[in-house]
Design a protein around this motif. Sequence first.
Motif: not given
Length: 421
Positions: A99-115
């Motif tokens: 996510a170093r250069d990202s503008d937005v993150i979209v997450t799957h329900p198991l992607s607990f690290a994303g939020p």
Amino acid sequence: MRVLITTLGSRGDLNPYLALGRGLAERGHEPTIATHEFYRATVESEGVGFRPVRPDAMHEDDRRLVVRAMGRRRGPMVLLREIVIPLVRTTYEDTAEAARDSDVIVTHPLSFAGPIVAESRGLPWVSTVLAPLSFFSRHDFPVVPFLPRAWRLHWVPGMTRYLGWLFRRVTRSWTDPLRELRADLGLPPGDHPLFEGQHSPLLALGLFSPLLADPQPDWPPSARLTGFLFPDSPPGEDPALARVEAFLDAGPAPIVFTLGSSAVMAAGSFYDESLAAARRLGMRAVLMTGDDPTNRPTLALGNDVIAVERAPHEAIFPRAAAIVHHGGIGTLGQALRAGRPMLVVPWTHDQPDNARRAVRLGVARWLGAGRYRAGRAARALRALLEDPRYSARAAAIAETVRSEDGVRAACDGIEAAVLGS
């Protein structure tokens, strides 16, 4: 936008995000999918960026663990407590780097690290769910694998409120590592990660058809339904598809049997029982058995059946007399779009709840995996095939599903939420 899409799990947990990635790229955005290393070639072949996130391999020990994660009662606990959540710190490290250069993150329900990455970086976060179960409404109480009959008590005053409290209480300790990670990062504990905490207050996309669930008063205010995101295979040479199409051309419509990309790893006797059921009905069969050689039926195949590891559902399902599947949300979506009656044989996770919703639509019958035997399957299939109401209802539902454009709706929602357009 530079959009980081995070997902973990089986091929069914990847496919909708491939479709989303293609849709975003067509609009001029720069999507990147962060997931297991063994999906790298698949993602990059779609022209979408790829970043690896651990766990990144499927060893034999991992495979045995995945089989346990498909257990009908304890599967969700195994998946969360033994596979996903124990690795949340390494998953966080990989996701933060991606996510170093990202503008937005979209997450799957198991992607607990994303939020957690989004919150720690101050990035906009869009959550997604694949099936109605993840919105867990007490007004439309779901079928939960470890208490599959609890939803029948919805009419008892206060029962769904109590059950919701109980499930939150029981599962809270499962997510302790997430709260510990948040504390180490200087973040507040947050809401329960399996319930309210998995939904973004900015936008929570339900990547399924509104036919499966009406919005409920206790859904997150940011919830929006898009319709299914179908990852249709690009045209090209597919030896398995060519074999199946030749089989289809050679006789009457068969029954198609598949366990998708998850339950197929715990198939047991499913394919033997399926072949026996088809022969009791005097019908041809297509068996999609996956890459485990032990799934191939022990009965002689003959000219009335073909067994392949996999084939594109969008090409095969519309030519079936009926479809027998495990109730995974991606397979269910393809079956609904095909307009064919179906027998749903759920294993665990969201599959029993998806099965109930398919039955409620009038397009399916439901037979639990533990009771799946040739005689019972044949009787259920005979009822589906001989009652014209199933076929008529399936055809009507298919028209609605085909009219939905989940990719466009999801892309519109993300653009509106993040760019204000």
